[in-house]
Design an enzyme around this catalytic site. Structure first.
Site, PDB file in Angstrom:
ATOM      1  N   LYS A 157       0.612  -1.198  -0.106  1.00 14.33           N
ATOM      2  CA  LYS A 157      -0.075   0.048  -0.160  1.00 14.33           C
ATOM      3  C   LYS A 157       1.019   1.138  -0.136  1.00 14.33           C
ATOM      4  CE  LYS A 157      -4.191   1.327   2.099  1.00 14.33           C
ATOM      5  NZ  LYS A 157      -5.091   1.612   1.091  1.00 14.33           N
TER       6      LYS A 157
HETATM    7  N1  PPE Z   1      -7.876  -2.030  -2.885  1.00 14.94           N
HETATM    8  C1  PPE Z   1      -7.262  -0.832  -3.080  1.00 14.94           C
HETATM    9  C2  PPE Z   1      -6.574  -0.350  -4.125  1.00 14.94           C
HETATM   10  C3  PPE Z   1      -7.155  -0.013  -1.714  1.00 14.94           C
HETATM   11  O1  PPE Z   1      -6.696   1.247  -1.617  1.00 14.94           O
HETATM   12  C4  PPE Z   1      -8.048  -0.480  -0.529  1.00 14.94           C
HETATM   13  C5  PPE Z   1      -8.137   0.390   0.600  1.00 14.94           C
HETATM   14  C6  PPE Z   1      -8.565  -1.789  -0.766  1.00 14.94           C
HETATM   15  C7  PPE Z   1      -8.571  -2.471  -1.784  1.00 14.94           C
HETATM   16  C8  PPE Z   1      -9.313  -2.346   0.703  1.00 14.94           C
HETATM   17  O2  PPE Z   1      -8.586  -2.596   1.576  1.00 14.94           O
HETATM   18  P1  PPE Z   1      -8.994  -2.516   3.108  1.00 14.94           P
HETATM   19  O3  PPE Z   1      -9.329  -1.164   3.485  1.00 14.94           O
HETATM   20  O4  PPE Z   1      -8.121  -3.203   3.896  1.00 14.94           O
HETATM   21  O5  PPE Z   1     -10.357  -3.400   3.063  1.00 14.94           O
HETATM   22  N2  PPE Z   1      -8.167   1.867   0.314  1.00 14.94           N
HETATM   23  C9  PPE Z   1      -7.871   2.865   1.569  1.00 14.94           C
HETATM   24  C10 PPE Z   1      -7.641   4.317   0.673  1.00 14.94           C
HETATM   25  C11 PPE Z   1      -8.969   4.876   0.130  1.00 14.94           C
HETATM   26  C12 PPE Z   1      -8.534   6.279  -0.007  1.00 14.94           C
HETATM   27  O6  PPE Z   1      -9.325   6.891  -0.685  1.00 14.94           O
HETATM   28  O7  PPE Z   1      -7.812   6.725   0.429  1.00 14.94           O
HETATM   29  C13 PPE Z   1      -9.143   2.723   2.464  1.00 14.94           C
HETATM   30  O8  PPE Z   1     -10.110   2.365   2.059  1.00 14.94           O
HETATM   31  O9  PPE Z   1      -8.874   3.303   3.578  1.00 14.94           O
END
Ligand code: PPE
Length: 308
Positions: A157
């Site tokens: 990330k």
């Molecule tokens: N894919 C991506 C690319 C992603 O950024 C997130 C979280 C997820 C899947 C889901 O991951 P999780 O939150 O662990 O279930 N995206 C973060 C950032 C969003 C933003 O706009 O900033 C979030 O949801 O916090």
């Protein structure tokens, strides 16, 4: 955006407006940072952070992939996050820790630049809108492919990697849609710009596997567990693009977006949130807010330090 009073930065609590970096901060030039998105919910036991250790572990793993030694331990970050929420007097909030290469030598070799860290918290409502969370969003497949493991690390990330999501988001929002769905480099369905994706057909729930360049979403894992506990079959396998349009139900999961149904994809109607989506969404929402006994261990209650 709602601001808070304090931000924690490199070991100190500083006023929101004083949380600043130098213009030659390495991460600002080259994207050399990693971050997390975490949410804290108001529960009967007070504010509680959803799957806090899992998020902090992922932060450390992302940092490792970019050769950054974490300047603080998981426990230190956990404790200062509690204190930050308490000192800001927040009942629920979004939590954004960032670990990044700071001001130092310019140039692509980052190894001599200091590894710095801050945690910001703020109140953040439904990411894809309350209306979207209740009735579903309109999504469009982006012409941009999700970053491939041949060039970057989809499991990290990392700040710079989000330029991929930013391009997809701009493309579809200019076209009038709420969210973009990215295919991976092989052309199979990957995920949203900041969410994992689930497809329901004939009572079975399907979601792309790690090999489809997804981020290993913490909410994705939680939802798979909840759906299986509810008795549904959940299969992790490649999803072809047209399966989205042929699906009975489609939904997204992520910390910011929580569980958001998709009601339309590429101008093809999927329909209002279906029964399985609603059922999983209800239990997931109960888990987030501490109303589900079975998932209580996923919550990290904010321990208010005495000096707060
Ligand atoms: N894919 C991506 C690319 C992603 O950024 C997130 C979280 C997820 C899947 C889901 O991951 P999780 O939150 O662990 O279930 N995206 C973060 C950032 C969003 C933003 O706009 O900033 C979030 O949801 O916090």
């Amino acid at each position: 955006m709602n601001t808070a009073d304090l931000i924690w930065m490199n070991g100190e609590f500083v006023a929101w407006e004083d949380a600043k970096v130098h213009v030659l901060t390495h991460a600002l030039h080259y994207g050399t940072g990693v971050f997390e998105g975490i949410r804290c919910y108001e529960t009967e036991q007070g504010p509680a952070i959803f799957r806090h250790p899992e998020h902090l572990d992922r932060l450390r793993r992302s940092a490792e992939l970019y050769h950054m030694d974490m300047p603080y331990t998981r426990d230190e970050l956990r404790e200062v996050t509690h204190e930050l929420i308490a000192r800001n007097g927040l009942r629920s909030c979004y939590i954004r820790p960032v670990v990044y290469r700071g001001y130092g030598p310019m140039g692509l070799d980052p190894l001599a630049n200091p590894v710095e860290c801050f945690i910001a918290v703020w109140e953040w409502g439904a990411y894809l809108g309350e209306e979207g969370k209740a009735n579903g969003v309109r999504a469009k497949t982006s012409s941009w492919r999700r970053i491939s493991p041949e060039s970057l690390m989809p499991q990290a990330k990392a700040c710079g990697q989000y330029l991929n999501s930013v391009l997809a988001k701009i493309e579809v929002s200019k076209a009038g849609y709420d969210e973009a769905i990215l295919l991976d480099h092989k052309g199979v369905v990957c995920e949203g710009t900041g969410e994992n994706i689930f497809v329901v057909r004939d009572g079975e729930i399907v979601t792309p596997p790690y090999s489809a360049s997804i981020l290993d979403g913490i909410n994705r894992r939680s939802i798979i567990e909840i759906a299986r506990d509810l008795g549904y079959r959940v299969v992790e396998r490649d999803v072809a693009r047209e399966e989205l349009a042929l699906a009975d139900e489609v939904f997204l999961s992520g910390t910011a977006a929580e569980l958001t149904p998709v009601r339309e994809i590429d101008d093809l109607e999927i329909g209002p949130p279906g029964e399985i989506t609603r059922q999983v969404q209800k239990v997931f929402d109960d888990a987030l807010h501490g109303r589900a006994e079975r998932y209580r261990e996923w919550l990290d209650p904010v321990q208010v330090p005495s000096k707060a």
